[in-house]
Design an enzyme around this catalytic site. Structure first.
Site, PDB file in Angstrom:
ATOM      1  CG  ASN A   1       2.167  19.667   6.040  1.00  0.00           C
ATOM      2  OD1 ASN A   1       2.208  18.468   6.760  1.00  0.00           O
ATOM      3  ND2 ASN A   1       3.379  20.159   5.928  1.00  0.00           N
TER       4      ASN A   1
ATOM      5  CG  PHE B   1       9.828  28.294   5.721  1.00  0.00           C
ATOM      6  CD1 PHE B   1       9.981  29.248   4.767  1.00  0.00           C
ATOM      7  CD2 PHE B   1      10.708  28.347   6.698  1.00  0.00           C
ATOM      8  CE1 PHE B   1      10.273  30.157   5.048  1.00  0.00           C
ATOM      9  CE2 PHE B   1      11.348  29.746   6.998  1.00  0.00           C
ATOM     10  CZ  PHE B   1      10.852  30.403   6.125  1.00  0.00           C
ATOM     11  CG  ASP B   2       6.480  21.208   4.002  1.00  0.00           C
ATOM     12  OD1 ASP B   2       6.419  21.379   2.868  1.00  0.00           O
ATOM     13  OD2 ASP B   2       6.344  20.191   4.711  1.00  0.00           O
ATOM     14  CB  ILE B   3       1.649  26.077   2.900  1.00  0.00           C
ATOM     15  CG1 ILE B   3       1.970  27.179   4.065  1.00  0.00           C
ATOM     16  CG2 ILE B   3       0.235  25.969   2.643  1.00  0.00           C
ATOM     17  CD1 ILE B   3       1.208  26.538   5.363  1.00  0.00           C
TER      18      ILE B   3
END
Length: 282
Positions: free
Chosen positions: A103, A97-99
């Site tokens: 990251n 959910f936070d590519i």
């Protein structure tokens, strides 16, 4: 350090044990943890070359990324393999959910490793439904269905959308949204890229060989497939890996994604979107 302290100590340790069993060359390795009262921390391996965003975004307008195109493709493939493993290679399905470039960490040999996957995103593989009431993400990488259920249900295809945005930024050497762009047509990079590819443009690349130009075009085409508005139209991460490893001749141009105003795609801001509970097939 984990901000979310809603987990009981037992739940936290159970989830940590799950993370600790994840071993993949393209996923950052958990080394240890701390749980003391409401304070929770996860300790991961040190990645000396930092995050991908430090290397792909030009510090000056017109400069190209530090990596060669061949290395950029290797990093794209490694990142895709890491996400593919999280989706289907472990005991549970892990939705990130936070590519985003921040990251994706790089080891001393610049091998990419997916990092910062939170505890609340685990999903048993034997259960085909996902219930989401609130999720975190970063504007500019969030799939439409995470903002509004009118665009469909949440699934692993939400990570595919974010990866597509990441691919386009890697190919462009810039953030997808740039209000400082000298030409308004370039303010929202995915839209400009689609028009370039659709009309046979050269992506305005300078001092590149034919093979390097091919890599750039391939990354862009795959990125555009990944950011299709409807999740059903996006490939799985397994398909994405195959596309990245394959020949550009085997790729078709995707339909033109729906591009909203560039001003709605301000990258780099983290938000938490509240939504009604939805279910989706993983």
């Amino acid at each position: 350090m984990l901000d979310d302290s809603n987990f009981s100590a037992e739940d936290f340790i159970n989830e940590v044990s799950t993370i600790g069993r994840i071993h993949h060359v393209n996923v950052v390795q958990l080394l240890g943890f701390c749980s003391e009262g409401s304070k929770r921390a996860l300790v991961y391996e040190y990645m000396p070359n930092g995050s991908l965003d430090r290397h792909i975004f030009s510090k000056k307008l017109g400069e190209r990324q530090y990596f060669s195109w061949e290395k950029l493709q290797e990093i794209a493939i490694g990142t895709a393999r890491g996400i593919e493993y999280l989706h289907g290679g472990c005991d549970v399905c892990i939705l990130h959910f936070d590519i985003k470039p921040h990251n994706i960490l790089l080891d001393r040999n610049f091998v990419p490793k997916v990092s910062d996957f939170g505890l609340a995103k685990f999903h048993p593989k034997e259960n085909d439904f996902l219930s989401v009431s609130a999720t975190r993400g970063t504007i500019g990488y969030i799939a439409p269905e995470l903002i509004s259920r009118n665009f469909g249900t949440v699934s692993s295809k939400s990570d595919v959308y974010s990866f597509g945005m990441l691919l386009l930024e890697m190919a462009g050497g810039r953030r997808n949204s740039d209000m400082r762009a000298t030409r308004s047509s370039k303010a929202y990079f995915p839209s400009w890229v689609y028009d370039q590819l659709d009309t046979g443009g050269d992506l305005e690349l300078r001092n590149v060989t034919e093979s390097e130009s091919t890599i750039a075009r391939k990354l862009c085409i795959i990125g555009l497939w990944c950011i299709q508005v409807k999740a059903v139209d996006r490939p799985t991460m397994t398909k994405v890996v195959a596309m990245l490893e394959g020949n550009i001749e085997d790729l078709e141009m995707p339909p033109k994604p729906f591009f909203s105003s560039a001003r709605e795609h301000i990258s780099g801001r983290e938000i938490e979107t509240e939504s009604s509970t939805g279910v989706a097939n993983i």
